[in-house]
Write an enzyme that holds these catalytic residues in place. Structure first.
Site, PDB file in Angstrom:
ATOM      1  N   TYR A  16       0.864  -1.178   0.000  1.00 42.93           N
ATOM      2  CA  TYR A  16       0.000   0.000   0.000  1.00 42.93           C
ATOM      3  C   TYR A  16       0.903   1.231   0.000  1.00 42.93           C
ATOM      4  O   TYR A  16       1.459   1.601   1.027  1.00 42.93           O
ATOM      5  CB  TYR A  16      -0.890  -0.013   1.244  1.00 42.93           C
ATOM      6  N   HIS A  87     -11.812  22.313  11.460  1.00 43.12           N
ATOM      7  CA  HIS A  87     -10.583  21.513  11.411  1.00 43.12           C
ATOM      8  C   HIS A  87     -10.256  21.020  12.813  1.00 43.12           C
ATOM      9  O   HIS A  87     -10.125  21.801  13.750  1.00 43.12           O
ATOM     10  CB  HIS A  87      -9.422  22.359  10.864  1.00 43.12           C
ATOM     11  N   GLU A 112     -17.687  10.947  15.486  1.00 37.61           N
ATOM     12  CA  GLU A 112     -19.105  10.722  15.736  1.00 37.61           C
ATOM     13  C   GLU A 112     -19.838  12.036  15.958  1.00 37.61           C
ATOM     14  O   GLU A 112     -20.951  12.234  15.465  1.00 37.61           O
ATOM     15  CB  GLU A 112     -19.255   9.800  16.950  1.00 37.61           C
ATOM     16  N   CYS A 126      -4.847  10.887   7.634  1.00 44.28           N
ATOM     17  CA  CYS A 126      -3.536  10.851   8.285  1.00 44.28           C
ATOM     18  C   CYS A 126      -2.566  11.368   7.223  1.00 44.28           C
ATOM     19  O   CYS A 126      -2.857  12.392   6.600  1.00 44.28           O
ATOM     20  CB  CYS A 126      -3.216   9.448   8.796  1.00 44.28           C
TER      21      CYS A 126
END
Length: 215
Positions: A16, A87, A112, A126
């Protein structure tokens, strides 16, 4: 920093791969949740707002991640403010399952909250969008969408090929069940433990979220 550089170079040789030169890439996981790589410039924020109706960004990077790729985070945060995008940062150490495990509850809590607000999509990232960000999305689906861990994991990785640490999610699930008097040490549990949880366990696991700051 040198340790981080070595780990990052190793990661580049994994199946990956992150290709920084190709710019930001992302995948729509649900109608409210996007998982992707780091925005590299303010124009990426414009794109997320215009093309994807993003209203929240959840950044899981540490400062050294941002420094390594020479990202001007201040300009990105400023553009978020200009476009009324919230942000949020919940840093976790890259390539470190223990850091991910301990950081998951707060990161999922922020995710959530943002989804529940319902003002637009949430962009979770990330650096590469291959480890920490998909792990947070999977944990959210597991803990809040009433599906088991394997189903959540397979659903996300079928859409976005990546390698999030499933054991870290299991460990965080175990940690959240802190009020369970029958809980054995995590190291003594079989490999499939906490991949599926009952309704009462799910309720027990959600209780600590009530005391967490949302962002």
């Amino acid at each position: 920093m040198e340790e981080y550089n070595i780990a990052m170079k190793k990661m580049m040789r994994n199946p990956y791969e992150y290709h920084h030169d190709l710019g930001m890439n992302y995948t729509l996981i649900t109608d409210k949740l996007i998982v992707g790589s780091q925005p590299q410039k303010p124009e990426d924020i414009d794109h997320l707002k215009r093309e994807e109706d993003v209203a929240y960004i959840l950044n899981l990077q540490q400062d050294r991640d941002i420094e390594y790729w020479e990202i001007d985070l201040k300009s990105i945060i400023k553009r978020c403010r200009d476009l009324e995008i919230r942000h949020m940062r919940r840093p976790a150490r890259d390539f470190d399952p223990d850091s991910l495990r301990s950081g998951l509850p707060k990161a999922v809590s922020s995710l959530e909250w943002a989804i529940s607000e319902g003002k637009g999509k949430v962009y979770v990232h990330c650096t590469a969008g291959l480890g920490r960000a998909p792990a947070v999305a999977i944990a959210y689906m597991f803990w809040f969408c009433d599906i088991d861990l394997n189903t959540a994991y397979n659903r996300l990785t079928s859409k976005r090929p990546c390698g999030p640490n499933k054991s870290a999610i299991r460990g965080a699930t175990y940690d959240l069940a802190e009020n369970d008097p029958w809980k054995e040490p995590f190291e003594n549990l079989p490999g499939h433990a906490f991949e599926g949880i009952s309704n009462w366990e799910r309720k027990l696991g959600k209780e600590p979220f009530e005391n967490l700051p949302m962002c």
